[in-house]
Design a protein around this motif. Structure first.
Motif, mmCIF file in Angstrom:
data_model
loop_
_atom_site.group_PDB
_atom_site.id
_atom_site.type_symbol
_atom_site.label_atom_id
_atom_site.label_comp_id
_atom_site.label_asym_id
_atom_site.label_seq_id
_atom_site.Cartn_x
_atom_site.Cartn_y
_atom_site.Cartn_z
ATOM 1 N N LEU A 83 0.832 -1.205 0.000
ATOM 2 C CA LEU A 83 0.000 0.000 0.000
ATOM 3 C C LEU A 83 0.870 1.261 0.000
ATOM 4 N N GLY A 84 1.965 1.223 0.745
ATOM 5 C CA GLY A 84 2.884 2.359 0.758
ATOM 6 C C GLY A 84 3.466 2.631 -0.609
ATOM 7 N N ALA A 85 3.839 1.564 -1.315
ATOM 8 C CA ALA A 85 4.400 1.702 -2.665
ATOM 9 C C ALA A 85 3.353 2.213 -3.644
ATOM 10 N N ILE A 86 2.125 1.704 -3.524
ATOM 11 C CA ILE A 86 1.040 2.164 -4.394
ATOM 12 C C ILE A 86 0.778 3.651 -4.186
ATOM 13 N N PHE A 87 0.702 4.061 -2.908
ATOM 14 C CA PHE A 87 0.479 5.475 -2.584
ATOM 15 C C PHE A 87 1.594 6.338 -3.159
ATOM 16 N N ALA A 88 2.848 5.899 -2.953
ATOM 17 C CA ALA A 88 4.002 6.697 -3.397
ATOM 18 C C ALA A 88 4.041 6.859 -4.910
ATOM 19 N N ASN A 89 3.598 5.845 -5.649
ATOM 20 C CA ASN A 89 3.649 5.906 -7.111
ATOM 21 C C ASN A 89 2.420 6.565 -7.729
ATOM 22 N N LEU A 90 1.326 6.618 -6.968
ATOM 23 C CA LEU A 90 0.132 7.311 -7.453
ATOM 24 C C LEU A 90 0.176 8.797 -7.101
ATOM 25 N N PHE A 91 0.746 9.106 -5.941
ATOM 26 C CA PHE A 91 0.773 10.487 -5.461
ATOM 27 C C PHE A 91 2.221 10.897 -5.199
ATOM 28 N N THR A 92 2.980 11.054 -6.267
ATOM 29 C CA THR A 92 4.422 11.318 -6.140
ATOM 30 C C THR A 92 4.719 12.662 -5.460
ATOM 31 N N LYS A 93 4.000 13.709 -5.840
ATOM 32 C CA LYS A 93 4.252 15.031 -5.243
ATOM 33 C C LYS A 93 3.901 15.036 -3.762
ATOM 34 N N GLN A 94 2.750 14.455 -3.440
ATOM 35 C CA GLN A 94 2.326 14.411 -2.040
ATOM 36 C C GLN A 94 3.301 13.578 -1.194
ATOM 37 N N THR A 95 3.831 12.497 -1.791
ATOM 38 C CA THR A 95 4.785 11.652 -1.077
ATOM 39 C C THR A 95 6.065 12.406 -0.764
ATOM 40 N N GLN A 96 6.523 13.221 -1.714
ATOM 41 C CA GLN A 96 7.732 14.016 -1.478
ATOM 42 C C GLN A 96 7.520 15.013 -0.350
ATOM 43 N N ILE A 97 6.309 15.572 -0.285
ATOM 44 C CA ILE A 97 5.981 16.503 0.800
ATOM 45 C C ILE A 97 6.026 15.778 2.146
ATOM 46 N N LEU A 98 5.453 14.559 2.184
ATOM 47 C CA LEU A 98 5.451 13.774 3.415
ATOM 48 C C LEU A 98 6.875 13.399 3.826
ATOM 49 N N LYS A 99 7.702 13.047 2.846
ATOM 50 C CA LYS A 99 9.091 12.677 3.143
ATOM 51 C C LYS A 99 9.878 13.858 3.699
ATOM 52 N N SER A 100 9.574 15.046 3.197
ATOM 53 C CA SER A 100 10.308 16.243 3.632
ATOM 54 C C SER A 100 10.054 16.574 5.103
ATOM 55 N N SER A 101 9.018 15.987 5.693
ATOM 56 C CA SER A 101 8.702 16.258 7.096
ATOM 57 C C SER A 101 9.680 15.577 8.050
ATOM 58 N N GLY A 102 10.350 14.532 7.567
ATOM 59 C CA GLY A 102 11.272 13.780 8.411
ATOM 60 C C GLY A 102 10.622 12.621 9.145
ATOM 61 N N VAL A 103 9.295 12.586 9.169
ATOM 62 C CA VAL A 103 8.562 11.532 9.881
ATOM 63 C C VAL A 103 8.750 10.177 9.203
ATOM 64 N N VAL A 104 8.757 10.182 7.882
ATOM 65 C CA VAL A 104 8.913 8.934 7.123
ATOM 66 C C VAL A 104 10.285 8.313 7.413
ATOM 67 N N ALA A 105 11.309 9.146 7.489
ATOM 68 C CA ALA A 105 12.663 8.654 7.788
ATOM 69 C C ALA A 105 12.729 8.059 9.190
ATOM 70 N N ILE A 106 12.062 8.697 10.141
ATOM 71 C CA ILE A 106 12.029 8.184 11.518
ATOM 72 C C ILE A 106 11.312 6.835 11.566
ATOM 73 N N ALA A 107 10.210 6.733 10.810
ATOM 74 C CA ALA A 107 9.448 5.480 10.763
ATOM 75 C C ALA A 107 10.280 4.350 10.188
ATOM 76 N N GLY A 108 11.104 4.673 9.184
ATOM 77 C CA GLY A 108 11.908 3.657 8.516
ATOM 78 C C GLY A 108 13.151 3.247 9.289
ATOM 79 N N LYS A 109 13.465 3.973 10.369
ATOM 80 C CA LYS A 109 14.669 3.629 11.135
ATOM 81 C C LYS A 109 14.364 3.420 12.616
ATOM 82 N N GLN A 110 14.040 4.491 13.340
ATOM 83 C CA GLN A 110 13.841 4.371 14.779
ATOM 84 C C GLN A 110 12.628 3.505 15.135
ATOM 85 N N ILE A 111 11.499 3.739 14.432
ATOM 86 C CA ILE A 111 10.301 2.946 14.726
ATOM 87 C C ILE A 111 10.509 1.493 14.308
#
Length: 328
Positions: A40-68
């Motif tokens: 689902l994450g991959a589908i979202f990222a490939n359907l909504f590329t601009k929105q995904t970049q905005i979400l990534k820029s928040s730093g939350v996605v990076a925290i989820a992929g490492k610390q969480i």
């Protein structure tokens, strides 16, 4: 609404949908919410590329992929107790260790023969030998492979683990394995915990419980495995001193097992911690899914990763049957 809050809400929503699908529509297929989440994450990222970049820029996605992710792996230790380990004895521990490390070495050897990249070999080998998607995520966190290689590795685990889930019961019955042997066979060679639970459900409680315990012993092997990656200089977490490159969260995974085994530790709390672990891993999978680029996968994916996974699949079946028939 701030970007951080929005990113957290999107991850939480995809996580909730993954659990809902796993427990309803996809329940009969025993599909892990972790697998659903990265898809689902991959589908979202490939359907909504601009929105995904905005979400990534928040730093939350990076925290989820490492610390969480690391928190989820630590809490996953509450799935195992020292009593369960003791119930299968030294033979069970030896068997689990053999299946993990021999399979990983086999994966590296075959990958080199196929001309496959080391990153892909390590990811696919770790997923098949230890505990599927969770092991692939932990390994990716150490070797820093790109998200597309991670996605391909998870695809191989899903494909061959699901195939094994259906054919293993027939193999066990055809070879007239005892319940004890059946538990060792299924738990020692299937990819995901969910695959093991599903395949062993066709047998009695002895086979079922033995299969799950052996599988969880393979999960424990994630700890020495991550240290092995450092020892072999396969880990990319080397910024600064050698101490910083050690996967300390793996040691806390062992601490969780020991705490879970305390006689006064409340069982209700264990169940809560197991759920929290699943949620953390599910969120981490979704975050990793955000890094998967559909066009890159189609360009990079060839037969080699799936050939490697196929050979590993055959190795897992044959080596486990030889071990079980000889020593169990």
């Amino acid at each position: 609404m701030s970007r951080k809050i929005l990113a957290a809400l999107v991850l939480a929503l995809i996580c909730a949908i993954s659990f809902a699908l796993s427990n309803t529509i996809l329940a009969k297929f025993h599909t892990s919410p972790l697998i659903i989440s990265i898809v689902l994450g991959a589908i979202f990222a490939n359907l909504f590329t601009k929105q995904t970049q905005i979400l990534k820029s928040s730093g939350v996605v990076a925290i989820a992929g490492k610390q969480i992710l690391r928190l989820g792996i630590i809490l996953f230790g509450f799935n195992i107790s020292l009593g369960e380990i003791a119930s299968v004895g030294t033979l069970g521990v030896t068997y689990a260790a053999f299946m993990v490390f021999a399979t990983f070495c086999f994966a590296l050897f075959v990958a080199k023969a196929l001309g496959l990249s080391k990153d892909s070999a390590v990811l696919i080998g770790s997923g098949a030998s230890i505990c599927g998607a969770a092991a692939i995520m932990a390994t990716q966190n150490e070797i820093k492979a790109d998200a597309n290689k991670l996605a391909i590795a998870i695809c191989t685990v899903v494909l061959f683990g699901t195939i094994g889930m259906f054919i293993y019961p027939f193999v066990a019955k055809f070879l007239a394995l005892t319940p004890h042997q059946t538990g060792f066979f299924i738990g020692g060679s299937l990819h995901e915990v969910a695959h093991v639970v599903a395949a062993s459900a066709a047998f009695d409680s002895t086979a079922n419980s033995t299969a799950v315990i052996i599988k969880m012993l393979r999960v424990i092997m994630l700890v020495p495995f991550l240290f092995l990656l450092n020892f072999l200089n396969l880990s990319q977490n080397s910024g600064g001193s050698k101490l910083k490159s050690i996967p300390w969260f793996a040691l806390f995974f062992l601490v969780a097992i020991c705490v879970r085994s305390l006689p006064f530790f409340p069982e209700n709390l264990v169940q809560i911690l197991k759920l929290v672990a699943s949620i953390c891993l599910c969120i981490a999978m979704c975050a990793l899914g955000f890094g998967i680029d559909r066009s890159s996968i189609f360009k990079a994916t060839g037969k080699k990763p799936f050939l490697l996974a196929f050979f590993i699949f055959l190795w897992l079946i044959c080596s486990s049957l030889v071990f079980v028939k000889t020593l169990c």
